[in-house]
Design an enzyme around this catalytic site. Structure first.
Site, PDB file in Angstrom:
ATOM      1  N   GLY A   1      -4.032  -1.085  -0.001  1.00 43.80           N
ATOM      2  CA  GLY A   1      -4.151  -2.539   0.073  1.00 43.80           C
ATOM      3  C   GLY A   1      -5.609  -2.947   0.065  1.00 43.80           C
TER       4      GLY A   1
ATOM      5  N   SER B   1      -8.143   3.750  -0.599  1.00 45.45           N
ATOM      6  CA  SER B   1      -8.042   3.488  -2.030  1.00 45.45           C
ATOM      7  C   SER B   1      -7.093   2.323  -2.270  1.00 45.45           C
ATOM      8  CB  SER B   1      -7.543   4.727  -2.757  1.00 45.45           C
ATOM      9  OG  SER B   1      -6.188   4.964  -2.405  1.00 45.45           O
ATOM     10  N   LYS B   2      -6.890   2.025  -3.530  1.00 41.50           N
ATOM     11  CA  LYS B   2      -6.109   0.843  -3.909  1.00 41.50           C
ATOM     12  C   LYS B   2      -4.743   0.785  -3.228  1.00 41.50           C
ATOM     13  CE  LYS B   2      -8.241  -1.047  -7.816  1.00 41.50           C
ATOM     14  NZ  LYS B   2      -9.303  -0.045  -8.004  1.00 41.50           N
ATOM     15  N   ARG B   3      -4.088   1.929  -3.100  1.00 40.79           N
ATOM     16  CA  ARG B   3      -2.729   1.877  -2.568  1.00 40.79           C
ATOM     17  C   ARG B   3      -2.705   1.532  -1.084  1.00 40.79           C
ATOM     18  NH1 ARG B   3      -1.899   6.945  -0.081  1.00 40.79           N
ATOM     19  NH2 ARG B   3      -3.630   8.271  -0.671  1.00 40.79           N
TER      20      ARG B   3
END
Length: 474
Positions: free
Chosen positions: A244, A240-242
């Site tokens: 990177g 996911s986004k976290r």
RNA sequence: GUUCCCUUCGUCUAGAGGCCUAGGACACGUCCCUUUCACGGAUGUAACACGGGUUCGAAUCCCGUAGGGAACGCCA
């Protein structure tokens, strides 16, 4: 029978790295068996789909070296066909109109959940006379799901998967506005496109049973399925986004070569014995869906770095030079020439194009330039100041013979005469003056590539700098 | 909550009942090479989630437990 596969992305953003791998597996398998690899753009969500995203996906696939057969199918263009199949099912008595409102459905779900059951529709209209329908309500078309027994799918990756039909809902095929649901559109399209093997993320494993209902209700051949596990982040959680980077293009920006990314992605969850590095040709020769692992795997950028470093060494010098130039938006001919000449030494020590870019700075700047902290420290040294003069004089005398071995010989002579053979005493200040940093490719070679004129300029600039900044006494 | 899926070194994996004292790769440690940073070479540490079966023999087959994940929309 010819194998037909498809990759069916939703054009709601960049090509996700996980989708890229799914596409790669599809592609590899299809090329392995000599089948057809089709593309279908699932753009039925008008609110989120954009033409730009469609183009971006095509572009990213091409970047990865994934080609497809025929023209991509746009799902949105097939709505009439989807509706037609839904009506056919209706006529066959395998589907029915449902007049429940979204509010009523919410209530049903809440009720089921409260009873500890799976939230689903209570089949209110399944056997009810449509004549009793409330006026003015536009119905949806729902499929009649089997009421008892089990459904079985023999998945090429997951093995036999069995689910009780009591879990299956009378899902919606056609919405009240006449548009198809995803579940329905996928089945109709897969059938019409002649898809024989559905290779997709295992987040769809449960959906397979819902889709199978439609295939069977229509009397269509159910394709083979291969549900490949999703890629997880380094912490084991779904990417996911976290974590990177997620888009294939972000990996390009991070300096990865497409051939390296493909190799890495293919090796993630699939293996052919102990082979780690292989060409696309080898991969298509070896690839079997049954060799794909059932468990999810984590993205490991360290390993990607390693594989990328391998492919960097193999990559063409001019191609790599072009990548560096493209990054900094330069078309400078001198810089390009220097880069290409220096590339053999540059590419052997850089794991990514980003690192290559950093290391290549020697060739991309002109005197005078800034010295970084370590270089400045080196140049502050009393001995270094002397050394710089010796170097300047020695190299000025070299003239036309400005070759790496001549330069090195001259510098060694200084070390022998003045510093008891301690080469670093000469080399390090030289490096600092030439690069502005304390790490670089072999410095004599770099000097040769830079040429005598530029080297003398940089030495002169260093001498000025040393004069202006004084030096430490030891 | 219900159903389904998954589980070998830190990570990616090899492994199809005896070839397993569990192999390879990345990462990490040490050494060599070396004008820097790297590359390269050598070498070391490190795993069958747990518990029961089946079997002469299980990482491999079966069951259970634990942990992780997914699905359950008039989203895709």
């Amino acid at each position: 029978m010819t194998v037909v596969t498809r990759f069916a992305p939703s054009p709601t953003g960049m090509l996700h790295i996980g989708s890229a791998r799914t596409a790669l597996f599809n592609w590899c398998y299809t090329r392995h068996v000599g089948g057809k690899f089709l593309l279908r753009v699932e753009d039925t969500d008008k609110a989120r789909s954009t033409p730009e995203a469609v183009e971006a996906i095509f572009r990213d696939l091409k970047w990865l070296g994934i080609d497809w057969d025929g023209e991509p199918v746009m799902q949105s263009a097939r709505e009439a066909r989807h509706a037609e199949v839904a009506r056919e099912l209706l006529a066959m008595g395998k589907a029915y109109y449902c007049y429940c409102t979204p509010e009523e459905l919410d209530a049903m779900r809440a009720e089921a959940l409260a009873k500890g059951e799976q939230p689903r529709y209570n089949r209110f209209w399944r056997d009810r006379d449509p004549a009793t329908a409330p006026a003015g309500v536009k119905p949806v078309i729902r499929i009649k799901a089997p009421l008892d027994g089990d459904s079985v799918v023999n998945d090429l990756v997951q093995g036999e998967v069995r689910v009780p039909n009591s879990q299956l809902d009378d899902m919606i095929l056609l919405r009240s506005d006449g548009t198809p649901t995803y579940m329905h559109a996928v089945v109709v399209d897969d059938h019409d496109m002649g898809v024989t093997h559905v290779v997709r993320g295992d987040d769809h494993l449960n959906n397979t049973f819902r889709q199978k209902m439609i295939f069977e209700a229509m009397g269509w051949t159910v394709p083979q399925f291969a549900h490949i596990p999703l890629i997880h982040g380094a912490d084991g959680a779904k990417l996911s986004k976290r974590h990177g980077a997620q888009g294939a293009m972000e990996f390009k920006e991070m300096g990865y070569l497409p051939e390296a990314l493909c190799n890495y992605l293919l090796r993630l969850g699939w293996s052919h014995g102990d082979d780690e590095i292989f060409t696309k040709e080898q991969a298509t020769q070896w690839f079997e869906l049954t060799d794909v692992n059932a468990g999810p795997s984590r993205l490991d950028t360290k390993k990607l770095d390693h594989i990328n470093a391998h492919y960097m060494k193999l990559a063409d010098d001019a191609r790599l030079a072009g990548m560096v130039l493209e990054r900094i938006g330069s078309t400078d001919a001198t810089h390009r020439e220097r880069l290409i000449k220096g590339m053999p030494d540059l590419k052997s020590r850089a794991a990514t194009v980003v690192q290559l870019n950093t290391d290549a700075q020697v060739y991309l700047k002109d005197a005078p330039f800034e010295y970084d902290e370590k270089a400045a420290h080196t140049l502050h040294d009393h001995d270094a100041h002397h050394a710089m003069h010796y170097i300047y004089d020695a190299l000025a005398r070299l003239g036309a013979d400005f070759k790496a071995d001549q330069i090195e010989a001259a510098l060694k002579a200084i070390a022998d005469e003045k510093y008891a053979g301690k080469l670093a005493k000469v080399m390090m200040p030289f490096r600092a003056a030439l690069c502005g940093t304390m790490t670089s490719p072999p410095i004599a070679k770099a000097a040769e590539i830079l040429g005598q004129g530029e080297v003398m300029n940089r030495l002169k600039a260093a001498l000025h700098w040393m004069h202006d900044h004084g030096h430490h006494h030891h």
